[in-house]
Design a protein around this motif. Structure first.
Motif, PDB file in Angstrom:
ATOM      1  N   TRP A 141     -41.337  -0.146   8.400  1.00 56.00           N
ATOM      2  CA  TRP A 141     -40.017  -0.791   8.322  1.00 56.00           C
ATOM      3  C   TRP A 141     -39.231  -0.255   7.128  1.00 56.00           C
ATOM      4  O   TRP A 141     -38.040   0.013   7.247  1.00 56.00           O
ATOM      5  CB  TRP A 141     -40.172  -2.304   8.230  1.00 56.00           C
ATOM      6  CG  TRP A 141     -38.854  -3.011   8.171  1.00 56.00           C
ATOM      7  CD1 TRP A 141     -38.076  -3.370   9.220  1.00 56.00           C
ATOM      8  CD2 TRP A 141     -38.148  -3.404   6.982  1.00 56.00           C
ATOM      9  NE1 TRP A 141     -36.927  -3.974   8.765  1.00 56.00           N
ATOM     10  CE2 TRP A 141     -36.946  -4.007   7.407  1.00 56.00           C
ATOM     11  CE3 TRP A 141     -38.417  -3.316   5.625  1.00 56.00           C
ATOM     12  CZ2 TRP A 141     -36.018  -4.507   6.507  1.00 56.00           C
ATOM     13  CZ3 TRP A 141     -37.492  -3.813   4.734  1.00 56.00           C
ATOM     14  CH2 TRP A 141     -36.307  -4.401   5.169  1.00 56.00           C
ATOM     15  N   LEU A 142     -39.895  -0.128   5.967  1.00 56.91           N
ATOM     16  CA  LEU A 142     -39.214   0.412   4.790  1.00 56.91           C
ATOM     17  C   LEU A 142     -38.686   1.820   5.043  1.00 56.91           C
ATOM     18  O   LEU A 142     -37.556   2.142   4.678  1.00 56.91           O
ATOM     19  CB  LEU A 142     -40.156   0.421   3.583  1.00 56.91           C
ATOM     20  CG  LEU A 142     -40.348  -0.889   2.848  1.00 56.91           C
ATOM     21  CD1 LEU A 142     -41.413  -0.734   1.769  1.00 56.91           C
ATOM     22  CD2 LEU A 142     -39.040  -1.355   2.234  1.00 56.91           C
ATOM     23  N   ILE A 143     -39.503   2.659   5.659  1.00 59.67           N
ATOM     24  CA  ILE A 143     -39.084   4.034   5.935  1.00 59.67           C
ATOM     25  C   ILE A 143     -37.872   4.054   6.853  1.00 59.67           C
ATOM     26  O   ILE A 143     -36.889   4.749   6.590  1.00 59.67           O
ATOM     27  CB  ILE A 143     -40.254   4.848   6.536  1.00 59.67           C
ATOM     28  CG1 ILE A 143     -41.343   5.052   5.483  1.00 59.67           C
ATOM     29  CG2 ILE A 143     -39.767   6.192   7.090  1.00 59.67           C
ATOM     30  CD1 ILE A 143     -42.642   5.600   6.033  1.00 59.67           C
ATOM     31  N   PHE A 144     -37.925   3.252   7.922  1.00 59.65           N
ATOM     32  CA  PHE A 144     -36.830   3.263   8.887  1.00 59.65           C
ATOM     33  C   PHE A 144     -35.592   2.548   8.355  1.00 59.65           C
ATOM     34  O   PHE A 144     -34.479   3.061   8.463  1.00 59.65           O
ATOM     35  CB  PHE A 144     -37.270   2.634  10.216  1.00 59.65           C
ATOM     36  CG  PHE A 144     -37.967   3.602  11.112  1.00 59.65           C
ATOM     37  CD1 PHE A 144     -37.282   4.253  12.116  1.00 59.65           C
ATOM     38  CD2 PHE A 144     -39.313   3.869  10.950  1.00 59.65           C
ATOM     39  CE1 PHE A 144     -37.928   5.150  12.945  1.00 59.65           C
ATOM     40  CE2 PHE A 144     -39.964   4.757  11.769  1.00 59.65           C
ATOM     41  CZ  PHE A 144     -39.269   5.410  12.773  1.00 59.65           C
ATOM     42  N   LYS A 146     -34.778   1.354   5.145  1.00 58.79           N
ATOM     43  CA  LYS A 146     -34.223   1.752   3.849  1.00 58.79           C
ATOM     44  C   LYS A 146     -34.047   3.264   3.736  1.00 58.79           C
ATOM     45  O   LYS A 146     -33.031   3.741   3.256  1.00 58.79           O
ATOM     46  CB  LYS A 146     -35.125   1.254   2.709  1.00 58.79           C
ATOM     47  CG  LYS A 146     -35.305  -0.250   2.686  1.00 58.79           C
ATOM     48  CD  LYS A 146     -34.001  -0.963   2.508  1.00 58.79           C
ATOM     49  CE  LYS A 146     -34.220  -2.471   2.471  1.00 58.79           C
ATOM     50  NZ  LYS A 146     -32.981  -3.207   2.446  1.00 58.79           N
ATOM     51  N   GLY A 147     -35.040   4.007   4.178  1.00 59.88           N
ATOM     52  CA  GLY A 147     -34.965   5.463   4.041  1.00 59.88           C
ATOM     53  C   GLY A 147     -34.039   6.110   5.046  1.00 59.88           C
ATOM     54  O   GLY A 147     -33.226   6.963   4.691  1.00 59.88           O
ATOM     55  N   LEU A 148     -34.134   5.724   6.311  1.00 58.95           N
ATOM     56  CA  LEU A 148     -33.329   6.352   7.356  1.00 58.95           C
ATOM     57  C   LEU A 148     -32.098   5.542   7.734  1.00 58.95           C
ATOM     58  O   LEU A 148     -31.303   5.985   8.564  1.00 58.95           O
ATOM     59  CB  LEU A 148     -34.194   6.577   8.606  1.00 58.95           C
ATOM     60  CG  LEU A 148     -35.401   7.494   8.420  1.00 58.95           C
ATOM     61  CD1 LEU A 148     -36.259   7.504   9.669  1.00 58.95           C
ATOM     62  CD2 LEU A 148     -34.948   8.897   8.073  1.00 58.95           C
ATOM     63  N   GLN A 149     -31.947   4.364   7.164  1.00 52.99           N
ATOM     64  CA  GLN A 149     -30.808   3.484   7.442  1.00 52.99           C
ATOM     65  C   GLN A 149     -30.716   3.111   8.922  1.00 52.99           C
ATOM     66  O   GLN A 149     -29.635   3.007   9.483  1.00 52.99           O
ATOM     67  CB  GLN A 149     -29.495   4.121   6.980  1.00 52.99           C
ATOM     68  CG  GLN A 149     -29.440   4.422   5.505  1.00 52.99           C
ATOM     69  CD  GLN A 149     -29.515   3.154   4.655  1.00 52.99           C
ATOM     70  OE1 GLN A 149     -28.813   2.200   4.906  1.00 52.99           O
ATOM     71  NE2 GLN A 149     -30.372   3.166   3.649  1.00 52.99           N
ATOM     72  N   GLU A 158     -39.256  -9.069   5.431  1.00 56.91           N
ATOM     73  CA  GLU A 158     -38.282  -7.996   5.199  1.00 56.91           C
ATOM     74  C   GLU A 158     -37.084  -8.488   4.394  1.00 56.91           C
ATOM     75  O   GLU A 158     -36.477  -7.708   3.637  1.00 56.91           O
ATOM     76  CB  GLU A 158     -37.803  -7.426   6.539  1.00 56.91           C
ATOM     77  CG  GLU A 158     -38.863  -6.674   7.314  1.00 56.91           C
ATOM     78  CD  GLU A 158     -39.685  -7.572   8.231  1.00 56.91           C
ATOM     79  OE1 GLU A 158     -40.557  -7.040   8.918  1.00 56.91           O
ATOM     80  OE2 GLU A 158     -39.462  -8.791   8.259  1.00 56.91           O
TER      81      GLU A 158
END
Length: 161
Positions: A141-144, A146-149, A158
């Motif tokens: 979830w963080l990658i998608f 926050k990282g990929l918006q 979350e």
């Protein structure tokens, strides 16, 4: 074919395989028909959004044809006995994820799916696999998010971040 595989092979057409072949062809035809009737938008490239669904439709029809040929030949080996409880764990985990995604969020719902899948495959107790699944899902979830918006359903976990 070896002598062992001849003993386990079926003789005559395999009806279950022919049903699977028919389903593959029907799904491929449905994807092709839906894509054909989809409105097109002209872009800068001759290969647009309709190309991949047509490729997938063609691939499904070809796979269905090859499956039908194998079904008529009767060359599929004898099927093993199905183990129902692991399948129920997997299907149940998917159902729980789908039903709880909007209320508890991506991380917890997918963590529960992870735990059910692990249980279905005979790995680890639930008290251990649920937290592990939630942590892995939260990292995803963080990658998608926050990282990929990209937007994934956010629950109480979350919303802390």
């Amino acid at each position: 074919m070896s002598a062992d595989s001849k003993e386990t092979a079926r003789s005559g057409p395999d009806r279950a395989v022919l049903v699977i072949a028919a389903i593959l062809v029907l799904v491929g035809a449905a994807v092709g028909w839906a894509t054909l009737h989809q409105p097109t938008t002209m872009g800068y490239s001759p290969v647009g959004a309709r190309a991949v669904p047509f490729i997938m439709a063609g691939a499904l029809v070809v796979l269905g044809a090859f499956t039908a040929v194998a079904g008529f030949r009767g060359t599929f080996p004898k099927r093993q006995k199905q183990d129902i409880p692991p399948m129920l764990w997997l299907v149940g985990g998917l159902a729980v994820q789908l039903l709880t995604m909007k209320t508890v969020g991506f991380s917890i719902a997918t963590g529960l799916l992870f735990a059910a899948a692990a249980r279905g495959f005979g790995k680890g107790p639930l008290w251990m696999t649920i937290p592990i699944g939630i942590v892995f899902s939260f990292v995803v979830w963080l990658i998608f998010a926050k990282g990929l918006q990209l937007s994934l359903p956010a629950g109480p976990l979350e919303k802390l971040f």
